[in-house]
Every structure is written in C-alpha cells, then in structure tokens.
Write a protein that holds these residues in place. Structure first.
Motif, PDB file in Angstrom:
ATOM      1  N   LYS A   1     -30.861  22.613  27.481  1.00 58.99           N
ATOM      2  CA  LYS A   1     -30.331  23.127  26.176  1.00 58.99           C
ATOM      3  C   LYS A   1     -29.983  24.547  26.105  1.00 58.99           C
ATOM      4  O   LYS A   1     -29.299  25.146  25.226  1.00 58.99           O
ATOM      5  CB  LYS A   1     -31.299  22.733  25.009  1.00 58.99           C
ATOM      6  N   VAL A   2     -30.209  25.520  27.948  1.00 59.13           N
ATOM      7  CA  VAL A   2     -29.569  26.754  27.267  1.00 59.13           C
ATOM      8  C   VAL A   2     -29.364  26.700  29.323  1.00 59.13           C
ATOM      9  O   VAL A   2     -29.853  26.495  30.259  1.00 59.13           O
ATOM     10  CB  VAL A   2     -30.779  27.274  27.591  1.00 59.13           C
TER      11      VAL A   2
ATOM     12  N   VAL B   1     -34.454  25.517  32.733  1.00 59.38           N
ATOM     13  CA  VAL B   1     -33.952  26.637  31.976  1.00 59.38           C
ATOM     14  C   VAL B   1     -32.286  25.842  33.084  1.00 59.38           C
ATOM     15  O   VAL B   1     -32.150  26.111  34.533  1.00 59.38           O
ATOM     16  CB  VAL B   1     -33.498  27.962  31.713  1.00 59.38           C
TER      17      VAL B   1
ATOM     18  N   PRO C   1     -26.691  28.554  23.731  1.00 61.14           N
ATOM     19  CA  PRO C   1     -26.653  27.471  24.427  1.00 61.14           C
ATOM     20  C   PRO C   1     -25.747  26.119  25.380  1.00 61.14           C
ATOM     21  O   PRO C   1     -25.070  26.386  25.017  1.00 61.14           O
ATOM     22  CB  PRO C   1     -27.263  26.843  22.809  1.00 61.14           C
TER      23      PRO C   1
ATOM     24  N   ASN D   1     -27.417  33.231  18.890  1.00 58.58           N
ATOM     25  CA  ASN D   1     -28.401  32.806  19.982  1.00 58.58           C
ATOM     26  C   ASN D   1     -27.188  32.580  21.220  1.00 58.58           C
ATOM     27  O   ASN D   1     -27.440  32.102  21.964  1.00 58.58           O
ATOM     28  CB  ASN D   1     -28.601  31.262  19.800  1.00 58.58           C
ATOM     29  N   THR D   2     -26.473  33.586  21.400  1.00 66.78           N
ATOM     30  CA  THR D   2     -25.818  34.241  22.502  1.00 66.78           C
ATOM     31  C   THR D   2     -26.035  35.115  22.825  1.00 66.78           C
ATOM     32  O   THR D   2     -25.381  36.451  21.915  1.00 66.78           O
ATOM     33  CB  THR D   2     -24.158  33.846  22.283  1.00 66.78           C
TER      34      THR D   2
ATOM     35  N   ILE E   1     -33.025  34.506  26.287  1.00 62.44           N
ATOM     36  CA  ILE E   1     -32.852  33.033  27.049  1.00 62.44           C
ATOM     37  C   ILE E   1     -34.113  32.179  25.760  1.00 62.44           C
ATOM     38  O   ILE E   1     -33.877  31.105  25.079  1.00 62.44           O
ATOM     39  CB  ILE E   1     -33.815  32.644  27.744  1.00 62.44           C
TER      40      ILE E   1
ATOM     41  N   ALA F   1     -31.716  31.979  23.053  1.00 62.01           N
ATOM     42  CA  ALA F   1     -30.624  30.755  23.175  1.00 62.01           C
ATOM     43  C   ALA F   1     -31.318  29.085  23.276  1.00 62.01           C
ATOM     44  O   ALA F   1     -30.860  28.536  22.710  1.00 62.01           O
ATOM     45  CB  ALA F   1     -30.114  30.615  24.507  1.00 62.01           C
ATOM     46  N   SER F   2     -32.318  29.088  23.264  1.00 56.31           N
ATOM     47  CA  SER F   2     -33.511  27.884  22.781  1.00 56.31           C
ATOM     48  C   SER F   2     -33.532  27.909  21.196  1.00 56.31           C
ATOM     49  O   SER F   2     -34.530  26.848  21.516  1.00 56.31           O
ATOM     50  CB  SER F   2     -34.537  28.382  23.956  1.00 56.31           C
TER      51      SER F   2
END
Length: 267
Positions: free
Chosen positions: A99-100, A130, A234, A242-243, A259, A262-263
């Motif tokens: 997902k990342v 990851v 993601p 989330n970036t 991370i 992002a998750s």
C-alpha cells in the motif's frame, strides 16, 4: 548600512516579530519622508542592539520557505502519481500489493546517496510490507562516465538475476565508499561479481538508456534539483497529507515517519 536597507530590515523584522504593531501602523496616516527616515534610524539602532531579532526573523523566513517548497514538491508528486506507480523495468524490492511505495532517485556517483544508502537499508529491513523503487538518475554522467556504467550494470543485473541480486549490487557499490569521480570500472565489476552477476552484456543498454531518460523526465516534472530525491506515498488515494517528498539525506526516523503517514499510521 544604507537607509533603504535599514528600512527593509525594519519592515522584515517588524512584520514578522511584531504583527500587531504592523497592523496598527496600517491604520494610521502615511508618515512623512522625514518621519520614515527617523523611524528607520530608531529601528536600525534597535536591531543593532538586539541582533537576536533578525536571527529569529531569518529562522522564521527560512522555515516558511522550506514549507512552501515542500508543498510545491508534494503537489508535483500528486500530479505525477500515475507515472511514479508505473514501475516496468524499474528495480523494485517488496511486495507487489504494497500500500506504500518509497521511490528514490539516485546516482551511484553521488556522495549524499552514499550517505543515504545505509539508512535506506535499515528502513527496508524494518518495513517488509513496503515496496521500494530505485530510479537511476545519472546526473553526474557528464563528468563521470562510471555513473552511467554503474547504472547499466545494475539494471542488467535486475533484469537477469532479480531484486535480491540487484540490492546486493546496489548497496555494494555504495559500500565501496567510492563516489564523486572515485568509482572505477574495476569497482563495478568486483561488486557485480560478488552479487552473483554474470558477464556484462551490451545487448540491453538501449533499454537501460530509455529507462534512465524516463527517470530524468520524471525527476524534472517533480521539480527535483539533485540526488537523492525520495518520494513516499500510498499506491492509491494519495493526498497532500499522506505524501512526503524528501530532497536530500535524512535520518531513519524521518523516513519512517513519512512511511507511517503514507500508510495512515502517523501518530
């Protein structure tokens, strides 16, 4: 200090450190040139006596500029999300359904990338779920031909031997400690042999060149100005929250926090 420089310093300091005073001043009538000059003299004398004010202003201005630059990086990464997720031919390590995605733009001749390599190793070991993508961006190639040579060898190893051999080669190059023109053809072949690679082949150099060119175009689209350039986001539903874009060397903790964001596990 010239008068107009004094006034510029005053405006900068007062607008940042004393916003209420600046607001009050806006409600008053314009000062005469003589009054403005006197205000400048008084404020300049104050700043000379209290240099900590300018230091604080400088820190705030720098922080503000860094925040604006980060926002610009993130927006560029969001626009390029689809391209960043296209990983055909790009060396990757980690599960396909992750997902990342952590993407690093790197050059084997880059000393900063060399500093980042052991950090990336530790983070990869701690995040088995990851996916990590390594995009060759040979920005030193014009000065050091080994930049391209090392990238071609690594990409060939990835195509033939897969991710494990590639990571052994990738990290092995950085462990030589040779960069900024010190990396040699002998270094490259020694590390390739240790990684279990067969003899080098020039048959697929065109494929490597196309990939490197695509990486160069993508880095330019992202606004990156050097290596390493790291994007953590993601695989789906990427947002500004989330970036993270990291233009340079950071600690294991900073990368781990990116991370987590992002998750969706940020604290």
């Amino acid at each position: 200090m010239k008068p107009f420089l004094k006034l510029a310093a005053v405006v900068l300091a007062m607008s940042t450190a004393l916003p209420s005073a600046a607001s009050d001043a806006a409600d008053t009538a314009d000062f005469t040139p003589a009054q403005q000059a006197r205000i400048g003299e008084i404020a300049a004398d104050y700043l000379v006596a209290h240099p900590d004010v300018l230091i604080e202003v400088s820190k705030k201005l720098q922080a503000r500029q860094q925040a604006m630059q980060q926002q610009a990086y993130v927006q560029s990464a969001l626009k390029a999300h689809r391209l960043l997720m296209q990983l055909d031919g790009v060396p990757v390590s980690g599960p396909r359904d992750s997902k990342v995605i952590v993407t690093e733009f790197f050059d084997y001749e880059c000393i900063a990338c060399s500093m980042m390599a052991p950090v990336m190793e530790k983070v990869m070991a701690a995040n088995a779920g990851v996916r990590f993508a390594f995009r060759d961006w040979t920005i030193f190639a014009a000065r050091y031909p080994e930049s391209t040579q090392a990238s071609h060898r690594g990409l060939g190893i990835y195509r033939r031997q897969g991710a494990e051999a590639y990571m052994n080669y990738h990290n092995g190059i950085y462990r030589t400690g040779h960069n900024e023109g010190k990396l040699t053809a002998e270094d490259i072949e020694k590390v390739a042999t240790a990684a279990g690679a067969g003899a080098a082949s020039g048959d697929d150099s065109a494929a490597s060149d196309r990939l490197i060119e695509n990486n160069d175009a993508l880095a330019e689209m992202l606004g990156l100005t050097g290596t390493p350039g790291i994007i953590v986001m993601p695989a789906e539903n990427a947002t500004a929250d989330n970036t993270t874009v990291i233009p340079g060397v950071v600690s294991e903790q900073v990368l781990q926090q990116a991370i987590a964001r992002a998750s969706g596990n940020a604290q």
